[in-house]
Design a protein around this motif. Sequence first.
Motif, PDB file in Angstrom:
ATOM      1  N   TYR A  23       0.875  -1.085   0.126  1.00  0.00           N
ATOM      2  CA  TYR A  23      -0.345   0.057   0.369  1.00  0.00           C
ATOM      3  C   TYR A  23       1.397   1.679  -0.151  1.00  0.00           C
ATOM      4  O   TYR A  23       0.576   2.240  -1.023  1.00  0.00           O
ATOM      5  CB  TYR A  23      -0.504   0.275   1.019  1.00  0.00           C
ATOM      6  CG  TYR A  23      -1.757   0.959   1.575  1.00  0.00           C
ATOM      7  CD1 TYR A  23      -2.976   1.491   0.667  1.00  0.00           C
ATOM      8  CD2 TYR A  23      -0.910   2.091   1.898  1.00  0.00           C
ATOM      9  CE1 TYR A  23      -3.451   2.431   1.438  1.00  0.00           C
ATOM     10  CE2 TYR A  23      -2.030   3.104   3.102  1.00  0.00           C
ATOM     11  CZ  TYR A  23      -3.068   3.770   1.578  1.00  0.00           C
ATOM     12  OH  TYR A  23      -4.482   4.881   1.850  1.00  0.00           O
ATOM     13  N   PHE A  24       1.860   1.011   0.639  1.00  0.00           N
ATOM     14  CA  PHE A  24       2.769   1.787   0.923  1.00  0.00           C
ATOM     15  C   PHE A  24       3.617   2.743  -0.438  1.00  0.00           C
ATOM     16  O   PHE A  24       3.677   4.285  -0.469  1.00  0.00           O
ATOM     17  CB  PHE A  24       3.437   2.174   2.443  1.00  0.00           C
ATOM     18  CG  PHE A  24       2.516   2.042   3.005  1.00  0.00           C
ATOM     19  CD1 PHE A  24       2.064   3.899   4.060  1.00  0.00           C
ATOM     20  CD2 PHE A  24       2.915   1.826   4.332  1.00  0.00           C
ATOM     21  CE1 PHE A  24       1.394   3.681   4.976  1.00  0.00           C
ATOM     22  CE2 PHE A  24       1.581   1.419   5.150  1.00  0.00           C
ATOM     23  CZ  PHE A  24       1.066   2.455   5.999  1.00  0.00           C
ATOM     24  N   ASP A  25       3.881   2.115  -1.506  1.00  0.00           N
ATOM     25  CA  ASP A  25       4.649   1.934  -1.834  1.00  0.00           C
ATOM     26  C   ASP A  25       3.556   2.452  -3.418  1.00  0.00           C
ATOM     27  O   ASP A  25       4.056   3.915  -3.835  1.00  0.00           O
ATOM     28  CB  ASP A  25       5.459   0.851  -2.978  1.00  0.00           C
ATOM     29  CG  ASP A  25       6.008  -0.048  -2.035  1.00  0.00           C
ATOM     30  OD1 ASP A  25       7.406   0.848  -1.649  1.00  0.00           O
ATOM     31  OD2 ASP A  25       5.811  -1.454  -1.869  1.00  0.00           O
ATOM     32  N   ASP A  26       2.999   2.242  -3.026  1.00  0.00           N
ATOM     33  CA  ASP A  26       1.063   2.802  -4.379  1.00  0.00           C
ATOM     34  C   ASP A  26       0.780   4.179  -3.698  1.00  0.00           C
ATOM     35  O   ASP A  26       1.622   4.961  -5.010  1.00  0.00           O
ATOM     36  CB  ASP A  26       0.346   1.652  -4.706  1.00  0.00           C
ATOM     37  CG  ASP A  26       0.284  -0.064  -5.168  1.00  0.00           C
ATOM     38  OD1 ASP A  26       1.750   0.233  -5.965  1.00  0.00           O
ATOM     39  OD2 ASP A  26      -0.570  -0.724  -4.567  1.00  0.00           O
ATOM     40  N   MET A  27       0.689   4.794  -3.033  1.00  0.00           N
ATOM     41  CA  MET A  27       0.663   5.793  -2.168  1.00  0.00           C
ATOM     42  C   MET A  27       2.232   6.769  -2.767  1.00  0.00           C
ATOM     43  O   MET A  27       1.620   7.600  -3.046  1.00  0.00           O
ATOM     44  CB  MET A  27       0.582   5.747  -0.711  1.00  0.00           C
ATOM     45  CG  MET A  27      -1.322   5.243  -0.372  1.00  0.00           C
ATOM     46  SD  MET A  27      -2.469   5.915  -1.393  1.00  0.00           S
ATOM     47  CE  MET A  27      -2.910   5.250  -2.286  1.00  0.00           C
ATOM     48  N   SER A  28       3.272   6.512  -2.501  1.00  0.00           N
ATOM     49  CA  SER A  28       4.365   6.743  -3.125  1.00  0.00           C
ATOM     50  C   SER A  28       4.404   7.309  -4.035  1.00  0.00           C
ATOM     51  O   SER A  28       4.935   8.425  -4.661  1.00  0.00           O
ATOM     52  CB  SER A  28       5.955   6.602  -1.963  1.00  0.00           C
ATOM     53  OG  SER A  28       5.878   5.113  -2.945  1.00  0.00           O
ATOM     54  N   GLU A  29       3.984   6.596  -4.871  1.00  0.00           N
ATOM     55  CA  GLU A  29       3.850   6.461  -7.126  1.00  0.00           C
ATOM     56  C   GLU A  29       2.853   7.587  -6.724  1.00  0.00           C
ATOM     57  O   GLU A  29       3.126   7.931  -8.101  1.00  0.00           O
ATOM     58  CB  GLU A  29       3.901   5.196  -7.294  1.00  0.00           C
ATOM     59  CG  GLU A  29       4.360   5.180  -8.423  1.00  0.00           C
ATOM     60  CD  GLU A  29       3.859   3.674  -9.216  1.00  0.00           C
ATOM     61  OE1 GLU A  29       3.063   3.999 -10.437  1.00  0.00           O
ATOM     62  OE2 GLU A  29       4.961   2.904  -8.895  1.00  0.00           O
ATOM     63  N   LEU A  30       2.015   7.182  -6.031  1.00  0.00           N
ATOM     64  CA  LEU A  30       0.689   8.265  -6.346  1.00  0.00           C
ATOM     65  C   LEU A  30       1.350   9.664  -6.095  1.00  0.00           C
ATOM     66  O   LEU A  30       1.288  10.474  -6.834  1.00  0.00           O
ATOM     67  CB  LEU A  30      -0.802   7.833  -5.683  1.00  0.00           C
ATOM     68  CG  LEU A  30      -1.451   6.756  -6.675  1.00  0.00           C
ATOM     69  CD1 LEU A  30      -2.495   6.477  -5.374  1.00  0.00           C
ATOM     70  CD2 LEU A  30      -1.991   6.835  -7.958  1.00  0.00           C
ATOM     71  N   GLN A  32       4.329  10.885  -6.488  1.00  0.00           N
ATOM     72  CA  GLN A  32       5.262  11.606  -6.746  1.00  0.00           C
ATOM     73  C   GLN A  32       4.621  11.533  -8.428  1.00  0.00           C
ATOM     74  O   GLN A  32       5.215  12.972  -9.311  1.00  0.00           O
ATOM     75  CB  GLN A  32       5.754  10.145  -7.889  1.00  0.00           C
ATOM     76  CG  GLN A  32       7.481   9.637  -6.647  1.00  0.00           C
ATOM     77  CD  GLN A  32       8.065   8.778  -7.594  1.00  0.00           C
ATOM     78  OE1 GLN A  32       7.891   7.893  -7.954  1.00  0.00           O
ATOM     79  NE2 GLN A  32       9.411   8.775  -7.086  1.00  0.00           N
ATOM     80  N   HIS A  33       3.366  11.281  -8.920  1.00  0.00           N
ATOM     81  CA  HIS A  33       3.053  11.452 -10.075  1.00  0.00           C
ATOM     82  C   HIS A  33       1.609  12.680 -10.024  1.00  0.00           C
ATOM     83  O   HIS A  33       0.995  12.798 -11.116  1.00  0.00           O
ATOM     84  CB  HIS A  33       2.980  10.222 -10.777  1.00  0.00           C
ATOM     85  CG  HIS A  33       3.128   9.327 -11.572  1.00  0.00           C
ATOM     86  ND1 HIS A  33       4.776   9.594 -12.091  1.00  0.00           N
ATOM     87  CD2 HIS A  33       3.801   8.464 -10.527  1.00  0.00           C
ATOM     88  CE1 HIS A  33       5.970   8.666 -12.579  1.00  0.00           C
ATOM     89  NE2 HIS A  33       4.976   7.576 -11.435  1.00  0.00           N
ATOM     90  N   GLY A  34       1.169  12.770  -8.546  1.00  0.00           N
ATOM     91  CA  GLY A  34       0.542  13.920  -8.334  1.00  0.00           C
ATOM     92  C   GLY A  34      -1.045  13.154  -9.069  1.00  0.00           C
ATOM     93  O   GLY A  34      -1.867  13.443  -9.313  1.00  0.00           O
ATOM     94  N   GLY A  35      -1.151  11.534  -8.581  1.00  0.00           N
ATOM     95  CA  GLY A  35      -2.295  10.751  -8.979  1.00  0.00           C
ATOM     96  C   GLY A  35      -2.495   9.996 -10.177  1.00  0.00           C
ATOM     97  O   GLY A  35      -3.856   9.943 -10.489  1.00  0.00           O
ATOM     98  N   LYS A  36      -1.975  11.135 -11.166  1.00  0.00           N
ATOM     99  CA  LYS A  36      -1.681  10.584 -12.225  1.00  0.00           C
ATOM    100  C   LYS A  36      -1.026   9.221 -13.016  1.00  0.00           C
ATOM    101  O   LYS A  36       0.190   9.249 -12.526  1.00  0.00           O
ATOM    102  CB  LYS A  36      -1.424  11.783 -13.645  1.00  0.00           C
ATOM    103  CG  LYS A  36      -2.490  12.898 -13.258  1.00  0.00           C
ATOM    104  CD  LYS A  36      -1.961  14.061 -13.981  1.00  0.00           C
ATOM    105  CE  LYS A  36      -2.529  15.297 -13.686  1.00  0.00           C
ATOM    106  NZ  LYS A  36      -1.910  16.168 -13.740  1.00  0.00           N
TER     107      LYS A  36
END
Length: 49
Positions: A23-30, A32-36
Motif C-alpha cells: 500500500y505504501f509503495d503505491d501511495m508514494s508512487e501516486l 510522485q505523479h500527482g495521482g496521474k
Amino acid sequence: MLASKEKIEKERARLADELNRGYFDDMSELKQHGGKIALANKILIPEMQ
C-alpha cells in the motif's frame, strides 16, 4: 524460441514485483505523479464524421 522464453521470464518477474508491492509503495508512487498514471488525450470525445 529463446527470445520468447526470455520475454516470458521478464514478464513473470515484473508481475511478481507488482504483486509484492504494498500500500505504501503505491501511495508514494501516486504522490510522485500527482495521482496521474497515464497521459491523457487532449480531446475527450472525438467528433463524429
